[in-house]
Design a protein around this motif. Structure first.
Motif: not given
Lengths: 189, 73
Positions: B6-13, B71
């Motif tokens: 699971r990729i965290n929200r910050q990295e996705k943004n 993303c």
């Protein structure tokens, strides 16, 4: 032949506390959504030319055991991957489906008494989601494909969603299984 | 091993912002190629501009598909 360590029915008793399924409802390809909606141009940046892929996400599936029927509820999101001006965009449609299942629709059919006495809990299984869609045209077209009351510039999409619904009614029971140990040398490694 | 992480929200943004930036460059490139294609009179050159436009168009599709699927906001 090698001598068995344990002979039926003495010993070798497997004592389980397990859910026993008493009745099952199976309905293939139930239409859980049949809708038509307008995707405004400003939401996706233009007209939708293609629906490339569709996925579904079940938010929750639950049921209520009534006096003489079972009512199932399925909350889900349909995610459409569409192409607008040569670029991909996502559209999400959220919906809730509910259906009452009569006791005689289960296999085996249950009487009200059996339902009250023998059923403690239930489980819904959803599988094999399928979709059917069509792009009906522009929402602002004179024939108003999406039947809008106020005109909006957008793409009118028709969407139908189907799924196999399996509902299992059961009760926790003591289950005792008698067996014999396999003779040494015959055990599956 | 290729397990799902699971990729965290910050990295996705961050990834989303980067891809949006790249996408904007490709969009402007698409307009540039198109204007040069219209200017060119020789068929061989036109053909080459068409090829470039098609390749860039595939890139736009590829980037935007990955962006909306991986993303998401």
């Amino acid at each position: 032949m090698a001598e068995l360590k344990c002979e039926f029915p003495e010993g070798c008793m497997l004592d389980l506390w397990a859910k026993v399924i008493k009745a099952k409802y199976v309905e293939r390809q139930v239409k859980v959504l049949d809708t038509m909606f307008c995707v405004p141009d400003e939401q996706v940046g233009g007209k939708i030319s293609t629906v490339d892929d569709i996925k579904v996400k079940v938010i929750q599936a639950y049921e209520e055991l009534g006096m003489n029927k079972v009512r199932i509820f399925i909350e889900f999101e349909v995610i459409l991957l569409v192409i607008v001006n040569n670029e991909y965009q996502l559209i999400t449609v959220t919906d809730k489906y509910d259906q009452a299942i009569e006791l005689d629709e289960f296999d085996p059919p249950l009487t009200v008494e059996e339902f009250r006495e023998e059923i403690e809990d239930s489980e819904i299984v959803l599988r094999n989601w399928t979709f059917d869609f069509d792009i009906k045209g522009n929402c602002e077209d004179h024939h108003n494909p999406c039947h809008l009351t106020s005109p909006v510039r957008g793409t009118c999409i028709g969407l139908r969603v189907f799924v196999d619904i399996i509902d299992k009614l059961g009760k926790m029971h003591d289950v005792i299984v008698y067996g014999e140990l396999e003779p040494e040398g015959f055990q599956v490694k | 091993m290729t397990g799902k992480i699971r990729i965290n929200r910050q990295e996705k943004n961050t990834m989303r912002n980067h891809l949006e930036e790249i996408l904007a460059i490709h969009r402007s490139l698409d307009q540039k190629i198109d204007s040069y294609r219209k200017e060119s009179t020789h068929s061989e050159y036109s053909r080459f501009w068409n090829e470039l436009k098609q390749q860039n168009s595939e890139n736009i599709k590829n980037i935007s598909r990955f962006m909306v699927l991986k993303c998401n906001r």
